[in-house]
Every structure is written in C-alpha cells, then in structure tokens.
Design a protein around this motif. Structure first.
Motif, mmCIF file in Angstrom:
data_model
loop_
_atom_site.group_PDB
_atom_site.id
_atom_site.type_symbol
_atom_site.label_atom_id
_atom_site.label_comp_id
_atom_site.label_asym_id
_atom_site.label_seq_id
_atom_site.Cartn_x
_atom_site.Cartn_y
_atom_site.Cartn_z
ATOM 1 N N CYS A 224 0.771 -1.291 -0.056
ATOM 2 C CA CYS A 224 -0.038 -0.028 0.141
ATOM 3 C C CYS A 224 1.044 1.443 -0.057
ATOM 4 O O CYS A 224 1.879 1.209 0.555
ATOM 5 C CB CYS A 224 -1.029 -0.059 1.094
ATOM 6 S SG CYS A 224 -2.150 1.286 1.262
ATOM 7 N N PHE A 225 0.417 2.378 -0.883
ATOM 8 C CA PHE A 225 1.220 3.429 -0.914
ATOM 9 C C PHE A 225 1.024 4.381 0.220
ATOM 10 O O PHE A 225 -0.139 4.800 0.370
ATOM 11 C CB PHE A 225 1.091 4.212 -2.022
ATOM 12 C CG PHE A 225 1.605 5.470 -2.363
ATOM 13 C CD1 PHE A 225 3.052 5.724 -2.232
ATOM 14 C CD2 PHE A 225 0.713 6.677 -2.563
ATOM 15 C CE1 PHE A 225 3.639 6.899 -2.127
ATOM 16 C CE2 PHE A 225 1.409 7.883 -2.815
ATOM 17 C CZ PHE A 225 2.869 7.917 -2.513
ATOM 18 N N ASP A 226 2.073 4.686 1.083
ATOM 19 C CA ASP A 226 1.908 5.615 1.962
ATOM 20 C C ASP A 226 2.050 7.061 1.800
ATOM 21 O O ASP A 226 3.719 7.311 1.348
ATOM 22 C CB ASP A 226 2.697 5.247 3.564
ATOM 23 C CG ASP A 226 2.457 6.216 4.499
ATOM 24 O OD1 ASP A 226 2.283 7.507 4.211
ATOM 25 O OD2 ASP A 226 2.622 5.781 5.768
ATOM 26 N N ALA A 227 1.137 7.867 1.270
ATOM 27 C CA ALA A 227 1.579 9.353 0.769
ATOM 28 C C ALA A 227 2.332 10.172 1.605
ATOM 29 O O ALA A 227 3.115 11.104 1.185
ATOM 30 C CB ALA A 227 0.291 10.078 0.301
ATOM 31 N N GLY A 228 2.077 9.929 2.899
ATOM 32 C CA GLY A 228 2.642 10.947 3.934
ATOM 33 C C GLY A 228 4.167 10.839 3.933
ATOM 34 O O GLY A 228 4.840 11.530 3.947
ATOM 35 N N ARG A 229 4.512 9.470 3.988
ATOM 36 C CA ARG A 229 6.050 9.114 4.263
ATOM 37 C C ARG A 229 6.584 8.856 2.788
ATOM 38 O O ARG A 229 7.759 8.632 2.690
ATOM 39 C CB ARG A 229 6.164 8.109 5.061
ATOM 40 C CG ARG A 229 5.586 8.123 6.599
ATOM 41 C CD ARG A 229 5.819 6.959 7.301
ATOM 42 N NE ARG A 229 6.785 6.380 7.466
ATOM 43 C CZ ARG A 229 7.234 5.296 8.076
ATOM 44 N NH1 ARG A 229 6.285 4.313 8.296
ATOM 45 N NH2 ARG A 229 8.510 4.898 7.996
ATOM 46 N N GLN A 230 5.681 8.652 1.765
ATOM 47 C CA GLN A 230 6.449 8.573 0.399
ATOM 48 C C GLN A 230 7.014 7.140 0.293
ATOM 49 O O GLN A 230 8.023 6.819 -0.065
ATOM 50 C CB GLN A 230 7.191 9.543 0.072
ATOM 51 C CG GLN A 230 6.590 11.028 -0.471
ATOM 52 C CD GLN A 230 5.683 10.601 -1.561
ATOM 53 O OE1 GLN A 230 6.200 10.507 -2.679
ATOM 54 N NE2 GLN A 230 4.407 10.959 -1.413
ATOM 55 N N ILE A 232 6.285 2.576 0.240
ATOM 56 C CA ILE A 232 5.443 1.478 -0.001
ATOM 57 C C ILE A 232 5.657 0.573 1.012
ATOM 58 O O ILE A 232 6.672 0.002 1.368
ATOM 59 C CB ILE A 232 6.061 0.756 -1.481
ATOM 60 C CG1 ILE A 232 6.137 1.726 -2.685
ATOM 61 C CG2 ILE A 232 5.054 -0.316 -1.574
ATOM 62 C CD1 ILE A 232 4.633 2.415 -2.982
ATOM 63 N N ARG A 233 4.432 0.096 1.630
ATOM 64 C CA ARG A 233 4.459 -0.436 2.716
ATOM 65 C C ARG A 233 3.860 -1.806 2.643
ATOM 66 O O ARG A 233 2.734 -1.935 1.927
ATOM 67 C CB ARG A 233 3.733 -0.007 4.099
ATOM 68 C CG ARG A 233 3.452 -0.736 5.327
ATOM 69 C CD ARG A 233 2.855 0.075 6.445
ATOM 70 N NE ARG A 233 1.840 0.701 5.778
ATOM 71 C CZ ARG A 233 0.486 0.439 5.923
ATOM 72 N NH1 ARG A 233 0.315 -0.826 6.144
ATOM 73 N NH2 ARG A 233 -0.222 1.198 5.286
#
Length: 455
Positions: A224-230, A232-233
C-alpha cells in the motif's frame, strides 16, 4: 454604447432557457436551483403542493423539502408570479412560480387521470408551445416522466449535478505493477517491511492509500502506498474475528479498515465478494477502540411508501431490510466457534448491550457519532447529499465504512452515475484520510460466482 449594452442583454435573454424542475429533483438536492447558471428556473405550483407533503419528518428528503421552501421564501417577491420572475441571489438568472394551466387537449387525450406528474407535464408542454420547444427543459429524475415528456416533444434532462462520468472507469483502489526488481521484493519481506517509492522507477503515479500488487515473475507482494511518508508498505494477511482474507482484494480491504489513520473507507463490488462480512469482522476485531458499532442500511420503500404504511410494529417492519446483517453476524459467530475462539457469546451480548446497533440510516440522524465504527451497507442507494450528511457528522475517533454495488441500484431516482457510493469514490480518491478497494472475485460459493457471471 447604452444601446449596445441593452442589445447584448436582449441577445443573452433570447439564448436563456427555462428549466422546470420536478419534485424529485428538489428532494434529491435542495440547492438544485443554484445549478442552472443564468437561466430561468420555473417552479410549477404542483411541485410546491407536493413539497408540502414532505415538510414534516426526519429523513433527508424531508429536510431537503424544508430547506428548499425556506430558500424559495427568501427569494420571494411580487414578481415571482409574473413572466419576469424574481432575481437569484447571485444576480444571474431568475426564479418564478408557474400557476396551473387548463389541461391541453393533446395531454388530456394521451394520459389517463390528472396526476401531479401529468399536471407538471402539462405546464411544461404549454410553456414549450408558447416560448419554443427548444427553450423549455423539464428536469426530472423520473425515467417514466422523461419518456412521457419526450413523446410530447418536450425537451427533458436527468438532474446530474453530482454524477460520475463513466461508472465502468471508476477508481478501483488498486493496480498491478510488473517487473519489480527481485531485491526490491526481498526488501519488502524484511523489517520494517517497506521501501521508498523512489525505488520503483517504473511505477506510475500513485494515489494516497492506493493498493498495489508488485510482481516479478512468479514472485509477488501486496503493498500500500503511504503518501505522507512516500513509502510502499507491505501488507500482511490478517485474520479478523475468525475471517481470513481469501484473495488480495479482501486483504487490501481488511488492511484499510484496520488502519486507524484512515477514517473513511469504501468497499464496492458485486454480491458475494464479502464486502459486508469483512466490514463486520473488522469492526468486531477493533471494537475495543470504539464506543459503539453502528450498522445501518438505507430503507428503500416499496412503491415509494414509507415504513409507516407497512403492517406491524417497527421491529417487524425493519426485519426484512436488516436480516442480511444478522445473517452476516451469524456467519461470524459460527466462524469464531469453528476457530475455537469462544467469541459467539460476546456478539450476542454486544447486541443486547447495544454496543452493536443495527438500524435504518434515517434513524442515525439523532445519534452522536463519536468514537464509533460506522458501517453503512448498500450505500449505492444513498444520494450524494445523504453520504455527505453522514460523513460531515463524524466526530473524533470515528471510522466510517461504506459498502455496496454501484451497478445494483434499488432507489427509484438513482443510477450508476448519480448514487452516493460512486460519488464518494470519485470525489475522495487520492485523499490521505480515505481508502477504497473494489472487490471483484466472488467468494460466497462456487455456485454463487457461476450465477453472477453467466446469468
């Protein structure tokens, strides 16, 4: 110069159209009169009469009726009943009330009975004959009335100020990225189970909380893409209240609903994909983080009649609408018993203690939505205004999950382009507080999936 200015005004006035909104347009959106730009809005007196029947009640349509009547009262002036009409607040366009007219012989001979719809059609037809059939437009969400109007040569439109342009091209909430470097995949399987998005040079633009299937040949990973931390988790499959995800889409859905940083989630998909079951499982798994679990459904009355017309007390009236929710809770109870987790008793106890509340959506209006896990099932039968009302009432610590099938509409005045669920998906995509996943694979049974595909 003065003549030139007046001449331009005359030309502009000649190009303006007269829009005649039906009652259902106003009940759908009380602010509809602000959507017609600088044209003339003509309200048939029949619409005012029908709105009077809806001004008492707590449902959204009742609130819309009251809001519109108050707005109309604020715009009222002596010229509202004349050809000119009253000016709108923004100075562009006019609004007027059209009094009833004698039934035209053509209308009378083609339609039996003088119903409110026929009276509205008669007003539209008579004004089209006077002002030109290209200048008068009847706006209604009633398909049958649109067909009747067209048969009489009257221009007609569906009210679509809040609609999705192409429901088949709606945001799915996930994408597959091929040919990921093998070392990148290996990195995701080691703590902290994430990698910087800049390492995915071939990745297309990503939206906040977008789900990914990363592939390298036969190897793959869910992420999933974490936009805040840029970053990929990686997403790890989790069991929720005895329910284990059976495919990647279900794993994505559970991950979003279990994430406390995402207060708004939508799940779409056809029947049998597990939308409601997954939402209930996530709510029960995280129940200690919330004060209550609300489970609501819109009640779409048969033949447009309210629940009050049906026989029996309130419980017996609601049982047919709410039974699918109880069925899903029973599945969770059985699954928990099979897993040997001893959780069957807590579910029934939570219902008894009103820690779990199952109710029609209209009965939620007076409740406090603070620290609540709020599941709205069959959300495709809500209007965009209704879903906005629900979301804007969410207090601190509340999570809202909308589930439904945007292609399976039961509401008489909604479709795949104008329903509330599709509207949320289209407008909220890319927001950091929102996640969506479209469930495509049916998991109810092999027979259910076969019927869904070929029947």
């Amino acid at each position: 110069m003065l003549w030139h200015h007046d001449n331009n005004r005359i030309i502009r006035d000649a190009m303006k159209k007269k829009f005649i909104p039906d009652t259902n347009v106003i009940l759908h959106d009380s602010g509809c009169i602000h959507q017609f730009k600088d044209n003339s809005i003509c309200i048939p007196i029949t619409v005012i009469e029908e709105l009077d029947k809806f001004k008492k009640g707590n449902n959204v349509i009742h609130c819309n009726a009251r809001d519109f009547l108050r707005t109309l009262d604020g715009l009222s002036s002596d010229c509202m009943l004349t050809n000119g009409g009253a000016p709108m607040e923004n100075g562009e366009g006019t609004i007027s009330i059209l009094l009833d007219l004698p039934m035209d012989e053509k209308v009378k001979s083609n339609f039996n009975g003088i119903t409110p719809d026929v009276r509205i059609l008669n007003i539209a037809y008579c004004h089209a004959r006077t002002h030109g059939f290209d200048k008068v437009v009847l706006v209604t969400k009633d398909v049958n009335l649109r067909l009747r109007a067209r048969s009489m040569g009257v221009k007609t439109e569906n009210y679509q100020s809040q609609y999705v342009k192409d429901p088949l091209d709606i945001y799915s909430g996930m994408q597959v990225i091929e040919n990921i470097k093998h070392e990148m995949l290996e990195h995701l399987f080691q703590k902290p189970y994430e990698l910087d998005v800049s390492n995915l040079l071939q990745a297309p633009s990503l939206l906040a909380n977008e789900n990914l299937i990363l592939k390298n040949g036969s190897s793959s990973a869910l992420a999933c893409f974490d936009a805040g931390r840029q970053t990929i988790r990686r997403i790890q499959s989790r069991v929720c209240y005895g329910i284990k995800p059976r495919n990647s889409e279900q794993a994505f859905a559970l991950n979003a609903m279990l994430n406390p940083d995402i207060p708004l989630v939508t799940l779409s998909g056809k029947a049998g994909t597990g939308k409601t079951l997954l939402a209930l499982a996530a709510a029960l798994e995280t129940r200690r983080s919330y004060r209550q679990i609300f489970i609501a459904r819109p009640v779409v009355p048969l033949s447009n009649k309210d629940l009050g017309y049906l026989p029996g007390d309130m419980a017996s009236k609601l049982d047919p609408y709410m039974q699918p929710l109880y069925d899903n809770l029973a599945v969770l109870q059985n699954q928990a018993n099979t897993q040997g987790e001893g959780r069957a008793k807590p579910i029934s106890q939570l219902l008894e203690d009103e820690k779990i509340v199952i109710t029609p959506i209209s009965y939620i209006r007076e409740r406090s939505i603070v620290r609540v896990f709020f599941i709205v099932d069959e959300a495709q039968n809500l209007t965009p205004h209704e879903v906005k009302t629900i979301i804007t009432r969410a207090g601190e610590g509340t999570k809202i999950v909308f589930t439904g099938d945007i292609m399976q509409i039961d509401h008489p005045y909604l479709d795949s382009q104008t329903n509330g669920l599709a509207y949320i998906i289209e407008k909220m995509k890319g927001q950091k507080l929102y996640a969506h996943i479209n469930l495509e694979k049916g998991e109810r049974s092999e027979l259910s999936e076969l019927a869904s595909q070929i029947l």
